[in-house]
Design a protein around this motif. Structure first.
Motif, mmCIF file in Angstrom:
data_model
loop_
_atom_site.group_PDB
_atom_site.id
_atom_site.type_symbol
_atom_site.label_atom_id
_atom_site.label_comp_id
_atom_site.label_asym_id
_atom_site.label_seq_id
_atom_site.Cartn_x
_atom_site.Cartn_y
_atom_site.Cartn_z
ATOM 1 N N VAL A 104 -6.620 0.245 -0.047
ATOM 2 C CA VAL A 104 -5.166 0.321 -0.231
ATOM 3 C C VAL A 104 -4.546 -1.062 -0.098
ATOM 4 O O VAL A 104 -3.706 -1.463 -0.913
ATOM 5 C CB VAL A 104 -4.533 1.311 0.772
ATOM 6 C CG1 VAL A 104 -3.018 1.224 0.741
ATOM 7 C CG2 VAL A 104 -4.987 2.726 0.467
ATOM 8 N N GLN A 105 -4.954 -1.816 0.911
ATOM 9 C CA GLN A 105 -4.411 -3.162 1.090
ATOM 10 C C GLN A 105 -4.790 -4.074 -0.069
ATOM 11 O O GLN A 105 -3.976 -4.867 -0.541
ATOM 12 C CB GLN A 105 -4.891 -3.754 2.408
ATOM 13 C CG GLN A 105 -4.270 -3.089 3.612
ATOM 14 C CD GLN A 105 -4.750 -3.687 4.904
ATOM 15 O OE1 GLN A 105 -5.217 -4.821 4.943
ATOM 16 N NE2 GLN A 105 -4.634 -2.944 5.980
ATOM 17 N N TYR A 114 -12.267 5.350 7.365
ATOM 18 C CA TYR A 114 -10.889 4.899 7.615
ATOM 19 C C TYR A 114 -10.730 3.432 7.242
ATOM 20 O O TYR A 114 -9.781 3.047 6.568
ATOM 21 C CB TYR A 114 -10.501 5.076 9.084
ATOM 22 C CG TYR A 114 -10.415 6.492 9.580
ATOM 23 C CD1 TYR A 114 -10.310 7.579 8.723
ATOM 24 C CD2 TYR A 114 -10.455 6.748 10.943
ATOM 25 C CE1 TYR A 114 -10.242 8.867 9.204
ATOM 26 C CE2 TYR A 114 -10.378 8.041 11.430
ATOM 27 C CZ TYR A 114 -10.273 9.092 10.557
ATOM 28 O OH TYR A 114 -10.199 10.366 11.042
ATOM 29 N N ARG A 115 -11.670 2.604 7.705
ATOM 30 C CA ARG A 115 -11.592 1.167 7.395
ATOM 31 C C ARG A 115 -11.719 0.917 5.896
ATOM 32 O O ARG A 115 -10.982 0.101 5.327
ATOM 33 C CB ARG A 115 -12.679 0.405 8.155
ATOM 34 C CG ARG A 115 -12.357 0.161 9.610
ATOM 35 C CD ARG A 115 -13.330 -0.815 10.263
ATOM 36 N NE ARG A 115 -14.715 -0.384 10.178
ATOM 37 C CZ ARG A 115 -15.322 0.406 11.052
ATOM 38 N NH1 ARG A 115 -14.663 0.858 12.089
ATOM 39 N NH2 ARG A 115 -16.589 0.739 10.886
ATOM 40 N N LEU A 162 -5.892 10.261 5.861
ATOM 41 C CA LEU A 162 -6.387 9.217 4.967
ATOM 42 C C LEU A 162 -5.490 9.090 3.752
ATOM 43 O O LEU A 162 -4.967 10.081 3.254
ATOM 44 C CB LEU A 162 -7.786 9.567 4.452
ATOM 45 C CG LEU A 162 -8.946 9.499 5.416
ATOM 46 C CD1 LEU A 162 -10.198 10.010 4.741
ATOM 47 C CD2 LEU A 162 -9.162 8.087 5.878
ATOM 48 N N HIS A 163 -5.368 7.878 3.271
ATOM 49 C CA HIS A 163 -4.733 7.664 1.974
ATOM 50 C C HIS A 163 -5.645 8.325 0.941
ATOM 51 O O HIS A 163 -6.867 8.245 1.043
ATOM 52 C CB HIS A 163 -4.612 6.161 1.696
ATOM 53 C CG HIS A 163 -3.789 5.847 0.508
ATOM 54 N ND1 HIS A 163 -4.268 5.987 -0.766
ATOM 55 C CD2 HIS A 163 -2.509 5.415 0.390
ATOM 56 C CE1 HIS A 163 -3.326 5.634 -1.620
ATOM 57 N NE2 HIS A 163 -2.251 5.299 -0.947
ATOM 58 N N THR A 191 -11.025 2.955 3.282
ATOM 59 C CA THR A 191 -9.853 3.374 2.510
ATOM 60 C C THR A 191 -8.658 2.482 2.803
ATOM 61 O O THR A 191 -7.897 2.153 1.893
ATOM 62 C CB THR A 191 -9.493 4.848 2.760
ATOM 63 O OG1 THR A 191 -9.283 5.060 4.147
ATOM 64 C CG2 THR A 191 -10.576 5.768 2.247
ATOM 65 N N ASP A 192 -8.496 2.068 4.043
ATOM 66 C CA ASP A 192 -7.395 1.171 4.385
ATOM 67 C C ASP A 192 -7.550 -0.164 3.663
ATOM 68 O O ASP A 192 -6.581 -0.716 3.130
ATOM 69 C CB ASP A 192 -7.325 0.957 5.898
ATOM 70 C CG ASP A 192 -6.127 0.130 6.305
ATOM 71 O OD1 ASP A 192 -4.997 0.506 5.928
ATOM 72 O OD2 ASP A 192 -6.317 -0.898 6.983
ATOM 73 N N THR A 193 -8.775 -0.674 3.613
ATOM 74 C CA THR A 193 -9.036 -1.938 2.911
ATOM 75 C C THR A 193 -8.740 -1.803 1.420
ATOM 76 O O THR A 193 -8.128 -2.696 0.821
ATOM 77 C CB THR A 193 -10.488 -2.388 3.129
ATOM 78 O OG1 THR A 193 -10.700 -2.564 4.531
ATOM 79 C CG2 THR A 193 -10.785 -3.681 2.398
#
Length: 85
Positions: free
Chosen positions: A66-67, A59-60, A10-11, A62-64
């Motif tokens: 970051v984006q 996961y979704r 994970l970020h 943290t990815d969102t």
């Protein structure tokens, strides 16, 4: 079994890896308390099944994040600033 931060890529945004790791450890401890063999394949499969949805959601998320925060589009930058204010 690999659990906690060792099991995830994970970020480090918002400390979600730590939160996920705590839930992993709690779930594994609960399963071990109910079974005789902590390394049994069925126990590990049960652990994976129990934790999969939570892992995918984090996961979704943290990815969102970051984006969202790495995007330089002006309208999005203004929306971020307003949201943080």
């Amino acid at each position: 079994a690999i659990i906690g931060n060792a099991a995830h890529a994970l970020h480090p945004v918002s400390g979600q890896g730590y939160n996920l790791a705590l839930r992993d450890v709690a779930a594994m401890a609960e399963l071990i308390a109910r079974h005789d063999d902590p390394g049994h394949a069925l126990l590990l499969a049960e652990y994976h099944t129990a934790r999969y949805q939570d892992m995918q959601r984090v996961y979704r998320f943290t990815d969102t994040l970051v984006q969202l925060f790495s995007n330089r589009l002006t309208p999005l930058a203004h929306a971020r600033a307003a949201g943080l204010a």
